[in-house]
Each structure stands twice: as C-alpha cells, then as structure tokens.
Design a protein around this motif. Sequence first.
Motif, PDB file in Angstrom:
ATOM      1  N   SER A  97       0.837  -1.206   0.000  1.00 45.24           N
ATOM      2  CA  SER A  97       0.000   0.000   0.000  1.00 45.24           C
ATOM      3  C   SER A  97       0.870   1.254   0.000  1.00 45.24           C
ATOM      4  O   SER A  97       0.483   2.284  -0.549  1.00 45.24           O
ATOM      5  N   GLY A  98       2.060   1.172   0.582  1.00 47.45           N
ATOM      6  CA  GLY A  98       3.007   2.274   0.521  1.00 47.45           C
ATOM      7  C   GLY A  98       3.490   2.515  -0.898  1.00 47.45           C
ATOM      8  O   GLY A  98       3.656   3.665  -1.331  1.00 47.45           O
ATOM      9  N   MET A  99       3.710   1.435  -1.646  1.00 40.48           N
ATOM     10  CA  MET A  99       4.106   1.562  -3.055  1.00 40.48           C
ATOM     11  C   MET A  99       2.984   2.207  -3.871  1.00 40.48           C
ATOM     12  O   MET A  99       3.240   3.047  -4.735  1.00 40.48           O
ATOM     13  N   GLU A 100       1.745   1.826  -3.576  1.00 39.16           N
ATOM     14  CA  GLU A 100       0.596   2.432  -4.268  1.00 39.16           C
ATOM     15  C   GLU A 100       0.528   3.927  -3.949  1.00 39.16           C
ATOM     16  O   GLU A 100       0.296   4.745  -4.845  1.00 39.16           O
ATOM     17  N   LYS A 101       0.717   4.285  -2.690  1.00 43.92           N
ATOM     18  CA  LYS A 101       0.699   5.687  -2.290  1.00 43.92           C
ATOM     19  C   LYS A 101       1.832   6.450  -2.966  1.00 43.92           C
ATOM     20  O   LYS A 101       1.640   7.584  -3.425  1.00 43.92           O
ATOM     21  N   LEU A 102       3.000   5.841  -3.052  1.00 43.40           N
ATOM     22  CA  LEU A 102       4.133   6.481  -3.722  1.00 43.40           C
ATOM     23  C   LEU A 102       3.796   6.761  -5.186  1.00 43.40           C
ATOM     24  O   LEU A 102       4.086   7.848  -5.690  1.00 43.40           O
ATOM     25  N   GLN A 103       3.182   5.815  -5.862  1.00 42.06           N
ATOM     26  CA  GLN A 103       2.807   6.025  -7.266  1.00 42.06           C
ATOM     27  C   GLN A 103       1.820   7.190  -7.382  1.00 42.06           C
ATOM     28  O   GLN A 103       1.931   8.024  -8.281  1.00 42.06           O
ATOM     29  N   GLU A 104       0.879   7.251  -6.470  1.00 43.62           N
ATOM     30  CA  GLU A 104      -0.095   8.353  -6.443  1.00 43.62           C
ATOM     31  C   GLU A 104       0.615   9.696  -6.225  1.00 43.62           C
ATOM     32  O   GLU A 104       0.344  10.673  -6.929  1.00 43.62           O
ATOM     33  N   LEU A 105       1.519   9.729  -5.266  1.00 43.10           N
ATOM     34  CA  LEU A 105       2.252  10.966  -4.970  1.00 43.10           C
ATOM     35  C   LEU A 105       3.161  11.368  -6.128  1.00 43.10           C
ATOM     36  O   LEU A 105       3.304  12.558  -6.429  1.00 43.10           O
ATOM     37  N   ARG A 106       3.752  10.392  -6.801  1.00 39.98           N
ATOM     38  CA  ARG A 106       4.589  10.700  -7.972  1.00 39.98           C
ATOM     39  C   ARG A 106       3.754  11.348  -9.073  1.00 39.98           C
ATOM     40  O   ARG A 106       4.201  12.312  -9.707  1.00 39.98           O
ATOM     41  N   SER A 107       2.565  10.825  -9.312  1.00 37.31           N
ATOM     42  CA  SER A 107       1.679  11.394 -10.335  1.00 37.31           C
ATOM     43  C   SER A 107       1.278  12.820  -9.963  1.00 37.31           C
ATOM     44  O   SER A 107       1.295  13.719 -10.805  1.00 37.31           O
TER      45      SER A 107
END
Length: 106
Positions: free
Chosen positions: A76-86
Amino acid sequence: MSFQLGSSLLDACVLAVLAKEDAYGYSLTQQVREIMDISESTLYPVLRRLQKKEFLTTYDRPFQGRNRRYYRITDSGMEKLQELRSEWVEHKQKIESVLLGGINGE
C-alpha cells in the motif's frame, strides 16, 4: 533560497528512498537530507505516521550489541508512492509554467 516543503512531499521522498531499499532511521535521515533539510526529530514522527497508515512496516536487526529498527515500504506504501509521484508531476508542471513561462505559458 529555501522553499517550504509540505508533508506530502516529505512522505513522497521517504517512500521513494524506501522503495529502493530498507533503511534504519539514521541512514534514512541522511538520504532524505540529500534532498531537503530535515532533522531526525522531524523524520521520526513522519515514519510513525506512515507506519500507522500501513505504508511502512518495521523490523529489528542486531548491530553491535543493539537492535536497529529498519523501515520497509509495504504494497500500500508503493501504491501511495505512485499516487504521490503522479501528483508531483502535475504540480511540478504547473509551478514550472508560472516560474519559467509566465501564467499563459509565454
């Protein structure tokens, strides 16, 4: 010149560092310091908050007779990171359009 950095950007930087490899607190602080001015006393509450949101997990590993607490990014941290990168790409483009090209992109 120094810009104030919000908590979302700090979260993104911490998650990005941990996406590369697990790290213990001091090491993580040193890596984040390469990006922004931050102290350990600022970083640890961020780590606790990210852990509470289940973006990070921890584990201990012995080191010179003591335990070091390591932080690991979760799925879920990786998913959040992808969201924050976008969000960062979009935000960066908007800021650059104003700072480098004017409001109308001229």
